[in-house]
Design a protein around this motif. Structure first.
Motif, PDB file in Angstrom:
ATOM      1  N   LEU A   2       0.827  -1.218   0.000  1.00 20.32           N
ATOM      2  CA  LEU A   2       0.000   0.000   0.000  1.00 20.32           C
ATOM      3  C   LEU A   2       0.856   1.260   0.000  1.00 20.32           C
ATOM      4  O   LEU A   2       1.781   1.383   0.790  1.00 20.32           O
ATOM      5  CB  LEU A   2      -0.883   0.014   1.252  1.00 20.32           C
ATOM      6  CG  LEU A   2      -1.992  -1.022   1.330  1.00 20.32           C
ATOM      7  CD1 LEU A   2      -2.495  -1.128   2.753  1.00 20.32           C
ATOM      8  CD2 LEU A   2      -3.118  -0.679   0.392  1.00 20.32           C
ATOM      9  N   LYS A   3       0.483   2.207  -0.848  1.00 15.75           N
ATOM     10  CA  LYS A   3       1.322   3.396  -0.956  1.00 15.75           C
ATOM     11  C   LYS A   3       0.905   4.485   0.015  1.00 15.75           C
ATOM     12  O   LYS A   3       1.449   5.575   0.006  1.00 15.75           O
ATOM     13  CB  LYS A   3       1.283   3.911  -2.393  1.00 15.75           C
ATOM     14  CG  LYS A   3       2.110   3.025  -3.311  1.00 15.75           C
ATOM     15  CD  LYS A   3       2.115   3.530  -4.730  1.00 15.75           C
ATOM     16  CE  LYS A   3       2.986   2.666  -5.608  1.00 15.75           C
ATOM     17  NZ  LYS A   3       2.491   1.267  -5.710  1.00 15.75           N
ATOM     18  N   LYS A   4      -0.106   4.202   0.820  1.00 13.41           N
ATOM     19  CA  LYS A   4      -0.540   5.220   1.779  1.00 13.41           C
ATOM     20  C   LYS A   4      -0.222   4.762   3.204  1.00 13.41           C
ATOM     21  O   LYS A   4       0.001   3.574   3.444  1.00 13.41           O
ATOM     22  CB  LYS A   4      -2.036   5.462   1.626  1.00 13.41           C
ATOM     23  CG  LYS A   4      -2.854   4.194   1.727  1.00 13.41           C
ATOM     24  CD  LYS A   4      -4.308   4.449   1.369  1.00 13.41           C
ATOM     25  CE  LYS A   4      -5.079   3.142   1.298  1.00 13.41           C
ATOM     26  NZ  LYS A   4      -6.441   3.291   0.842  1.00 13.41           N
ATOM     27  N   SER A 116       2.767  -6.496  -6.437  1.00 12.91           N
ATOM     28  CA  SER A 116       3.022  -6.662  -5.003  1.00 12.91           C
ATOM     29  C   SER A 116       1.789  -7.130  -4.208  1.00 12.91           C
ATOM     30  O   SER A 116       1.952  -7.901  -3.271  1.00 12.91           O
ATOM     31  CB  SER A 116       3.651  -5.410  -4.403  1.00 12.91           C
ATOM     32  OG  SER A 116       2.774  -4.335  -4.461  1.00 12.91           O
ATOM     33  N   ARG A 138       7.064  -5.311   6.535  1.00  8.54           N
ATOM     34  CA  ARG A 138       6.547  -4.163   7.288  1.00  8.54           C
ATOM     35  C   ARG A 138       7.327  -3.871   8.536  1.00  8.54           C
ATOM     36  O   ARG A 138       7.030  -2.947   9.271  1.00  8.54           O
ATOM     37  CB  ARG A 138       5.122  -4.466   7.786  1.00  8.54           C
ATOM     38  CG  ARG A 138       4.273  -5.122   6.838  1.00  8.54           C
ATOM     39  CD  ARG A 138       3.977  -4.147   5.722  1.00  8.54           C
ATOM     40  NE  ARG A 138       3.035  -4.764   4.833  1.00  8.54           N
ATOM     41  CZ  ARG A 138       1.810  -5.097   5.206  1.00  8.54           C
ATOM     42  NH1 ARG A 138       1.374  -4.849   6.399  1.00  8.54           N
ATOM     43  NH2 ARG A 138       1.023  -5.658   4.359  1.00  8.54           N
ATOM     44  N   ASN A 197       1.844  -0.178   8.555  1.00  7.84           N
ATOM     45  CA  ASN A 197       0.673  -0.783   7.908  1.00  7.84           C
ATOM     46  C   ASN A 197       0.521  -2.240   8.321  1.00  7.84           C
ATOM     47  O   ASN A 197       0.728  -3.157   7.538  1.00  7.84           O
ATOM     48  CB  ASN A 197       0.773  -0.656   6.379  1.00  7.84           C
ATOM     49  CG  ASN A 197       0.517   0.768   5.924  1.00  7.84           C
ATOM     50  OD1 ASN A 197       0.110   1.618   6.720  1.00  7.84           O
ATOM     51  ND2 ASN A 197       0.752   1.044   4.659  1.00  7.84           N
ATOM     52  N   CYS A 257      -9.103  -0.976   5.428  1.00  2.42           N
ATOM     53  CA  CYS A 257      -8.978  -0.884   3.961  1.00  2.42           C
ATOM     54  C   CYS A 257     -10.297  -1.236   3.277  1.00  2.42           C
ATOM     55  O   CYS A 257     -11.187  -1.827   3.880  1.00  2.42           O
ATOM     56  CB  CYS A 257      -7.886  -1.832   3.474  1.00  2.42           C
ATOM     57  SG  CYS A 257      -6.236  -1.240   3.863  1.00  2.42           S
ATOM     58  N   GLU A 261      -9.233  -3.604  -1.724  1.00  4.39           N
ATOM     59  CA  GLU A 261      -7.872  -3.803  -1.190  1.00  4.39           C
ATOM     60  C   GLU A 261      -7.796  -5.117  -0.414  1.00  4.39           C
ATOM     61  O   GLU A 261      -6.812  -5.851  -0.505  1.00  4.39           O
ATOM     62  CB  GLU A 261      -7.479  -2.625  -0.291  1.00  4.39           C
ATOM     63  CG  GLU A 261      -7.176  -1.364  -1.090  1.00  4.39           C
ATOM     64  CD  GLU A 261      -7.175  -0.089  -0.230  1.00  4.39           C
ATOM     65  OE1 GLU A 261      -6.454   0.829  -0.595  1.00  4.39           O
ATOM     66  OE2 GLU A 261      -7.907  -0.017   0.787  1.00  4.39           O
ATOM     67  N   TYR A 265      -5.085  -7.994  -1.493  1.00  6.12           N
ATOM     68  CA  TYR A 265      -3.980  -8.363  -0.606  1.00  6.12           C
ATOM     69  C   TYR A 265      -4.276  -9.599   0.253  1.00  6.12           C
ATOM     70  O   TYR A 265      -3.377 -10.147   0.882  1.00  6.12           O
ATOM     71  CB  TYR A 265      -3.629  -7.196   0.329  1.00  6.12           C
ATOM     72  CG  TYR A 265      -2.913  -6.064  -0.369  1.00  6.12           C
ATOM     73  CD1 TYR A 265      -1.529  -6.090  -0.528  1.00  6.12           C
ATOM     74  CD2 TYR A 265      -3.610  -4.985  -0.883  1.00  6.12           C
ATOM     75  CE1 TYR A 265      -0.868  -5.063  -1.175  1.00  6.12           C
ATOM     76  CE2 TYR A 265      -2.968  -3.941  -1.537  1.00  6.12           C
ATOM     77  CZ  TYR A 265      -1.588  -3.990  -1.679  1.00  6.12           C
ATOM     78  OH  TYR A 265      -0.936  -2.979  -2.324  1.00  6.12           O
TER      79      TYR A 265
END
Ligand SMILES: [Zn+2]
Length: 327
Positions: A2-4, A116, A138, A197, A257, A261, A265
């Motif tokens: 996740l880019k956030k 990813s 992570r 995350n 999420c 998402e 994932y």
């Protein structure tokens, strides 16, 4: 991944050796010792022993894997990171490395990358948290340095021990060639764990490791079977941060999420009792929750969630199907 930014955990703790400790230096030996303790020049000051973050991460990963293995026998829910697919020895079936499996797939199918989210959803619980080839994970640990409190009252003590004598004492390999070990017998080190995350179960898993570290049940560094490496962890900060949202109970990615998402994932569902959270401190966009005194209690329902998640984890079948199906 996740880019956030959604959530994160920061945990500070001190490492207080109970047994002599040896974190091996890869450098040429000091003063003819066969295995010397790793050192650093910090801020250009004089040389001092330290514990690299990679050693701490390795210790926490392998202890986490043991916990996961103890929650499900057949098939075990985590991979063996060094075992290549197709080269499993007896007793390693269904445990080939996630990272090496993806590499093999890419070669076989002549693709450069696998998205990813796909990698994440097909990885075993340990790789989801700690990463694998080509996927960072992570979880990070900073290098552990001598604490200021310790430096005020004393200095670290390193001693040379006869490795063969240690082996004889503990019933290890007898009659080996003589070699020397440099062990640390006094010193306290401080470090920070950072998880970005996180899924709820991942925090539960790290919490179980921290509990055992607090009680001196985890060993660190070289010579674990020879009576080296026992330590006690003293946890001084346990902080959870949520970005741009306030939560009333401990939530992980599955809850925070979107459906899409979650599907991409494959986050594990957050089931069972909720863990109420204290009032946060608001710091710009961050809501910070101080759990220094309450983390064990807050994580209790999460641990039960973790047990379920490990029993139901689709790994290794999901990865095997992907490798076979080529999708
Ligand atoms: Zn794995």
């Amino acid at each position: 991944m996740l880019k956030k930014m959604i959530n994160s955990a920061q945990i500070d703790f001190d490492i207080i050796p109970i047994d002599p400790l040896l974190i091996k230096s890869g450098q040429a030996t000091v003063g003819g010792v066969d295995m010397s303790f790793v050192r650093t020049y910090r801020f250009g000051e004089k040389e001092e022993p330290f514990i690299p973050g990679s050693s701490l991460k390795g210790m926490i990963r392998s202890y986490s894997e043991k916990i996961c293995r103890s929650l499900r026998d057949n098939p075990v829910p985590v991979c063996l990171p060094y075992v290549e697919p197709g080269k499993e020895q007896q007793g390693e079936r269904g445990q080939a490395s996630c990272g090496l499996s993806f590499e093999k797939y890419k070669k076989g199918h002549e693709v450069k990358t696998i998205a990813s989210p796909k990698i994440y959803s097909l990885s075993c619980p340990a790789c989801r948290l700690f990463g694998s080839h080509g996927f960072i994970g992570r979880f990070s640990t900073s290098d552990a340095y001598l604490t200021e409190d310790f430096k005020k009252t004393g200095s670290p003590l390193l001693e040379i021990r006869d490795g063969v004598a240690i082996d004889r004492l503990t019933g290890g390999a007898a009659g080996g060639a003589k070699y020397d070990l440099e062990v640390l017998t006094r010193g306290e080190f401080g470090t920070t764990l950072d998880i970005r995350n996180f899924e709820r179960w991942q925090l539960g898993l790290v919490g179980l490791v921290l509990r055992d570290m607090e009680q001196g049940l985890v060993r660190l560094g070289f010579g674990k079977s020879r009576g080296l490496g026992k330590f006690r962890a003293k946890i001084s900060r346990f902080q959870l941060t949520y970005y741009n949202r306030k939560v009333s109970h401990l939530s992980g990615l599955s809850e925070l999420c979107s459906k899409e998402e979650n599907k991409a994932y494959g986050f594990f569902a957050e089931t069972g009792d909720k863990s109420p959270m204290p009032e946060p401190e608001c710091n710009g966009l961050r809501y910070e929750y101080d759990l220094a005194d309450t983390w064990k209690k807050v994580l209790e329902p999460v641990v039960r969630n973790l047990e379920n998640d490990m029993k139901n984890a689709a790994w290794p079948k999901c990865l095997e199907d992907f490798l076979k199906g080529g999708k």
